[in-house]
Write a protein that holds these residues in place. Sequence first.
Motif, PDB file in Angstrom:
ATOM      1  N   LYS A  47      -8.888  53.451  28.353  1.00 34.28           N
ATOM      2  CA  LYS A  47      -8.544  53.058  29.717  1.00 34.28           C
ATOM      3  C   LYS A  47      -8.753  51.550  29.850  1.00 34.28           C
ATOM      4  CE  LYS A  47      -8.470  57.543  30.670  1.00 34.28           C
ATOM      5  NZ  LYS A  47      -7.205  58.291  30.838  1.00 34.28           N
ATOM      6  N   LEU A  48      -7.682  50.814  30.057  1.00 32.74           N
ATOM      7  CA  LEU A  48      -7.754  49.362  30.185  1.00 32.74           C
ATOM      8  C   LEU A  48      -7.868  48.970  31.645  1.00 32.74           C
ATOM      9  CD1 LEU A  48      -4.904  48.256  27.730  1.00 32.74           C
ATOM     10  CD2 LEU A  48      -7.341  48.510  27.227  1.00 32.74           C
ATOM     11  N   CYS A  49      -8.740  48.009  31.931  1.00 32.50           N
ATOM     12  CA  CYS A  49      -8.855  47.480  33.285  1.00 32.50           C
ATOM     13  C   CYS A  49      -9.222  46.006  33.207  1.00 32.50           C
ATOM     14  CB  CYS A  49      -9.861  48.270  34.116  1.00 32.50           C
ATOM     15  SG  CYS A  49     -11.553  48.272  33.479  1.00 32.50           S
ATOM     16  N   GLY A  50      -9.360  45.381  34.367  1.00 28.37           N
ATOM     17  CA  GLY A  50      -9.622  43.946  34.408  1.00 28.37           C
ATOM     18  C   GLY A  50      -8.330  43.151  34.370  1.00 28.37           C
ATOM     19  N   GLY A  51      -8.475  41.846  34.586  1.00 25.88           N
ATOM     20  CA  GLY A  51      -7.299  40.981  34.667  1.00 25.88           C
ATOM     21  C   GLY A  51      -6.506  40.886  33.386  1.00 25.88           C
ATOM     22  N   GLY A  52      -7.134  41.172  32.239  1.00 21.49           N
ATOM     23  CA  GLY A  52      -6.433  41.072  30.968  1.00 21.49           C
ATOM     24  C   GLY A  52      -5.698  42.329  30.559  1.00 21.49           C
ATOM     25  N   ALA A  53      -5.846  43.406  31.304  1.00 24.92           N
ATOM     26  CA  ALA A  53      -5.248  44.688  30.902  1.00 24.92           C
ATOM     27  C   ALA A  53      -3.738  44.580  30.757  1.00 24.92           C
ATOM     28  CB  ALA A  53      -5.614  45.765  31.911  1.00 24.92           C
ATOM     29  N   ASP A  54      -3.089  43.950  31.703  1.00 22.46           N
ATOM     30  CA  ASP A  54      -1.623  43.859  31.661  1.00 22.46           C
ATOM     31  C   ASP A  54      -1.134  42.940  30.548  1.00 22.46           C
ATOM     32  OD1 ASP A  54      -1.033  45.615  33.773  1.00 22.46           O
ATOM     33  OD2 ASP A  54      -1.516  44.074  35.242  1.00 22.46           O
ATOM     34  N   TYR A  55      -1.931  41.955  30.152  1.00 23.77           N
ATOM     35  CA  TYR A  55      -1.521  41.040  29.093  1.00 23.77           C
ATOM     36  C   TYR A  55      -1.602  41.693  27.710  1.00 23.77           C
ATOM     37  CZ  TYR A  55      -2.325  37.580  32.770  1.00 23.77           C
ATOM     38  OH  TYR A  55      -2.317  36.868  33.951  1.00 23.77           O
ATOM     39  N   PHE A  56      -2.599  42.545  27.512  1.00 28.69           N
ATOM     40  CA  PHE A  56      -2.883  43.047  26.168  1.00 28.69           C
ATOM     41  C   PHE A  56      -2.591  44.536  25.993  1.00 28.69           C
ATOM     42  CE2 PHE A  56      -5.819  39.432  26.919  1.00 28.69           C
ATOM     43  CZ  PHE A  56      -5.228  38.553  26.026  1.00 28.69           C
ATOM     44  N   LYS A  57      -1.989  45.166  26.973  1.00 25.59           N
ATOM     45  CA  LYS A  57      -1.728  46.609  26.877  1.00 25.59           C
ATOM     46  C   LYS A  57      -0.801  46.948  25.716  1.00 25.59           C
ATOM     47  CE  LYS A  57       1.958  46.264  30.352  1.00 25.59           C
ATOM     48  NZ  LYS A  57       2.365  46.623  31.732  1.00 25.59           N
ATOM     49  N   ASP A  58       0.173  46.077  25.427  1.00 27.48           N
ATOM     50  CA  ASP A  58       1.132  46.412  24.370  1.00 27.48           C
ATOM     51  C   ASP A  58       0.486  46.411  22.989  1.00 27.48           C
ATOM     52  OD1 ASP A  58       3.161  46.759  26.183  1.00 27.48           O
ATOM     53  OD2 ASP A  58       3.974  44.734  25.959  1.00 27.48           O
ATOM     54  N   ILE A  59      -0.417  45.463  22.733  1.00 29.25           N
ATOM     55  CA  ILE A  59      -1.069  45.434  21.418  1.00 29.25           C
ATOM     56  C   ILE A  59      -1.963  46.658  21.242  1.00 29.25           C
ATOM     57  CG2 ILE A  59      -2.963  43.956  22.252  1.00 29.25           C
ATOM     58  CD1 ILE A  59      -1.412  43.916  18.729  1.00 29.25           C
ATOM     59  N   PHE A  60      -2.606  47.125  22.322  1.00 30.35           N
ATOM     60  CA  PHE A  60      -3.385  48.361  22.235  1.00 30.35           C
ATOM     61  C   PHE A  60      -2.472  49.547  21.985  1.00 30.35           C
ATOM     62  CE2 PHE A  60      -6.872  45.915  23.946  1.00 30.35           C
ATOM     63  CZ  PHE A  60      -8.007  46.594  23.539  1.00 30.35           C
ATOM     64  N   ARG A  61      -1.323  49.577  22.662  1.00 28.29           N
ATOM     65  CA  ARG A  61      -0.406  50.705  22.498  1.00 28.29           C
ATOM     66  C   ARG A  61       0.268  50.695  21.132  1.00 28.29           C
ATOM     67  NH1 ARG A  61       1.898  50.285  28.721  1.00 28.29           N
ATOM     68  NH2 ARG A  61       0.299  51.645  29.646  1.00 28.29           N
ATOM     69  N   ASP A  62       0.409  49.521  20.550  1.00 33.83           N
ATOM     70  CA  ASP A  62       0.952  49.455  19.188  1.00 33.83           C
ATOM     71  C   ASP A  62       0.011  50.085  18.173  1.00 33.83           C
ATOM     72  OD1 ASP A  62       3.218  48.181  20.057  1.00 33.83           O
ATOM     73  OD2 ASP A  62       2.560  46.163  19.479  1.00 33.83           O
ATOM     74  N   LYS A  63      -1.283  50.043  18.457  1.00 34.75           N
ATOM     75  CA  LYS A  63      -2.284  50.507  17.491  1.00 34.75           C
ATOM     76  C   LYS A  63      -2.833  51.898  17.807  1.00 34.75           C
ATOM     77  CE  LYS A  63      -3.840  45.822  16.290  1.00 34.75           C
ATOM     78  NZ  LYS A  63      -3.493  45.880  14.851  1.00 34.75           N
ATOM     79  N   TYR A  64      -2.760  52.301  19.095  1.00 34.25           N
ATOM     80  CA  TYR A  64      -3.357  53.571  19.498  1.00 34.25           C
ATOM     81  C   TYR A  64      -2.391  54.350  20.391  1.00 34.25           C
ATOM     82  CZ  TYR A  64      -7.484  51.126  17.857  1.00 34.25           C
ATOM     83  OH  TYR A  64      -8.365  50.421  17.077  1.00 34.25           O
TER      84      TYR A  64
END
Length: 284
Positions: A240-257
Amino acid sequence: MNKLSTFDLGSTNIKTNLGGIYENRFILDNESDTFGAETLEFEGNTYFFNRGNFNKEFTKANKEIEIPLLYAIGKEGLEGNINSILHLPASQFSMRQQIVDRLQGKTFKFKVNGIDSEITFDKVGILKEGFAAFYSLPKRNNGLIAIVDIGGRTTDVFTFVNGKEEKETSIPVGTMNYFKIIADRLNSKGENRKIEDIFKLIDNGLIDLNDYRDTTDGIGSLIINEIKIEVENLKDYSIKLCGGGADYFKDIFRDKYKNVEVLNNNLLSNVAGSHFIGKAKGLD
């Protein structure tokens, strides 16, 4: 009026459980005309918000927390006696008493945008960033869940198994590192940019982050690799991603998980969760 109010004094934004999100930068200026400006008047000084630089101080307890806090209180129209919960990164939680001592039992008189206010902090609590966000989840008592709270200066990670905390770690990397690299790249091309410019340009769609995918992937991969030092089998968790950086880095997390979700109202997850905890503790 609710007696309990919760605040997240982030490096770039101030968030409240009432839904307020205010930019956390200001300057002290006792000379300029206040007409049309966002101002806080406190202890004989006038602070202009949405001006100047973000406070780059890493340790939150060393910041002027009273200034953004009182500004947010005035903007939300709070007054009288309140109980309050604020937040610290997990790595700085041992400093929580410093903040409590500066606020608890104290009364503050001030003006926001010319309107007089008075607030008394009856009880003040401090929770860990990320830990509080877990309690904003509507379903949290079953399965493996990893909260990844990507803020301005830190990324705070908490894992839970069937609702019970398992592990925690705080990583000294956040969106300010990201903005700084983008600013440096623009400056190498002859521009004159600061972190504050990047935040504003992204927010208004004037920077296409597709042009900085390598930077995004680099910071995102750094965060993931640091998490894996503490949480080796991150793939097992619902992330579960939250905080101001969630929208910037969601794709790299989704690429790996596979199981990655950006929380609804991800900027407000900590204040929502801490409000739930505060009510459970009878502070409301």
